[in-house]
Design a protein around this motif. Sequence first.
Motif: not given
Length: 595
Positions: A316-318, A337-342, A355-356, A455-456
């Motif tokens: 994540n964060g690319l 690419e993935f998104y998540g939080s602990t 892409e993006g 992500f902004v």
Amino acid sequence: MRLKARLKRELRFLRGLTRTLKRVKSISKESPNLICDDLQAAVEAWRDRPAITFEGRTVTYGELDAMANRYAHWAKGLNLRRGQTVALFMPNRLEYFAVWYGLSKVGVVTALINNQLSGLPLAHCLNISGAGHVIVDAETSAVFQQAKGLIEKPLQQWVLGPAHGDQRDLVQALKSCSQLPPDRSVREDMRAGDTALLIFTSGTTGMPKAARITHMRAQLYMRGFAGSTGAKASDRIYVALPLYHATGGLCALGAALLNGGSIVLRRKFSATHFWPEVVAEGCTMFVYIGELCRYLVNHEEVPDETRHKIRLAFGNGLRPDIWPMMKQRFRIPEILEFYGSTEGNVSLFNFDGREGAIGRAPKWLRSRFNIRLVQFDVEQEKVVRGADGFCIECGPGQIGECIGKIGGDARAEFSGYLDRQASEKKVLRDVFQKGDAWFATGDLMRMDADGYLYFVDRIGDTFRWKGENVSTNEVAERLQAAPGVAQATVYGVAVEGADGRAGMAALVVGPEFDIKLLGEHVARELPPYAQPLFVRILPAIDTTGTFKVRKMDLVADAYDPAKIKGPLFFHDPRKGYVKITKSVFEKLSTGAVKV
């Protein structure tokens, strides 16, 4: 042709989503099946296969399990009971995973302490963990000793290495411990909703918080990535991320170990050693976090960067500007690419490689996703509510906060932090109807008409200037494309007599950098309100162990030349960027200069 490409993309997305959901479907809070049971099943299936390679040594699944069993019996010998905590404060090493896997077999919670910490932040994490024992090695033992005076209650130190003073020799203690699995009856009354691990937030905006990782949540990470990556028994995954963090320590390990594959573990990331080791070890995948990819792209070309067998990079964060460079220069077939939080309950995957995008939640699958974007007031730092008191959902292209509906099933549950007050602050109530509850991610995103999410910025990083919202993330991306700029981070600073916060950029630059060229680039690439008013040059930008920028000190320094040693500039509307002298600073701080 366009329809054919779209159908192909949709099919790829569906395959990835189906694979992932299939692996996590049976996870339940009330299940007696724990994360250690998942891992034990993997051991039974692939006992003689290689599991982890570290610094020239490889252990099989069976040998890894034997190591874990010794830690389980060690904990039993200390009369550690279910729910009690042991702190693990070590860098990546062969024993790391075996420690918490073993302790989970007897219901003991492991607090994974960031090995980059020292002093007060280290003591803070140890204090809030409630641990009575801490496991260290020769590298972290000295750091622990220095923080010892700040620790609130006695903490027995166990060293994987030579012991001194009141330290105890863990190597010696383990020799008398059995390699056989502890009796399963030790955890017979445990459920997947019980705590397995404590993982700490990065501490970029304050002291780290301890997120409670239940067995169920650990299963979601490990099984989820075993499915989403499509990993097989033949895969070898290169892990240079810290194991105290969920992406490296759970997602990557789960992808390999729950599929019969193997991990090639590195003590810490090195751009110089990355490709040669990937090639030498025959790795087929690697896991990344944000800036790791930028470090690779900024590094000089080496022959091994295209000689590898990598078929997938996941993480994540690319950033969008780095994405095509990663694929083209390094010839990487697929990026996941993935998104998540602990601690959160929002998970997104970009299965089809747009892409993006950080993930996708298409309209036709809306009911299967617990996420929504709601309108957000950046100045007030709170969600916007309509006349009826409820939140307003964003339309396509509109920026808002990403939130996740809290529910009873495994994917929608919010376990939160050890600190109940901190947990409650992350919950939005009465969002779309009375009595509902949603997890507030703290992240601003936008969604396009096809359901791709982008992500902004992080809330608190985005600031308001000249009546406009400025995304620090987007400005940093533009700055990093300027000649001679190797790295950029952007933040808002207060200016006397001005509303909102002015943009300031901290840059790491190369020998070809020219402040005049930067000014021309900024004028060309950014609207006036987003152009940084201040610029400072740094030899390096301080980051966490997972490459997140520490902005607290930068914001505190602001543009005061008395606090800043390196070059410091102010954007003069007539002259462009000029050096900030003592007199310029005095004019700015008294409001004598109109900005």
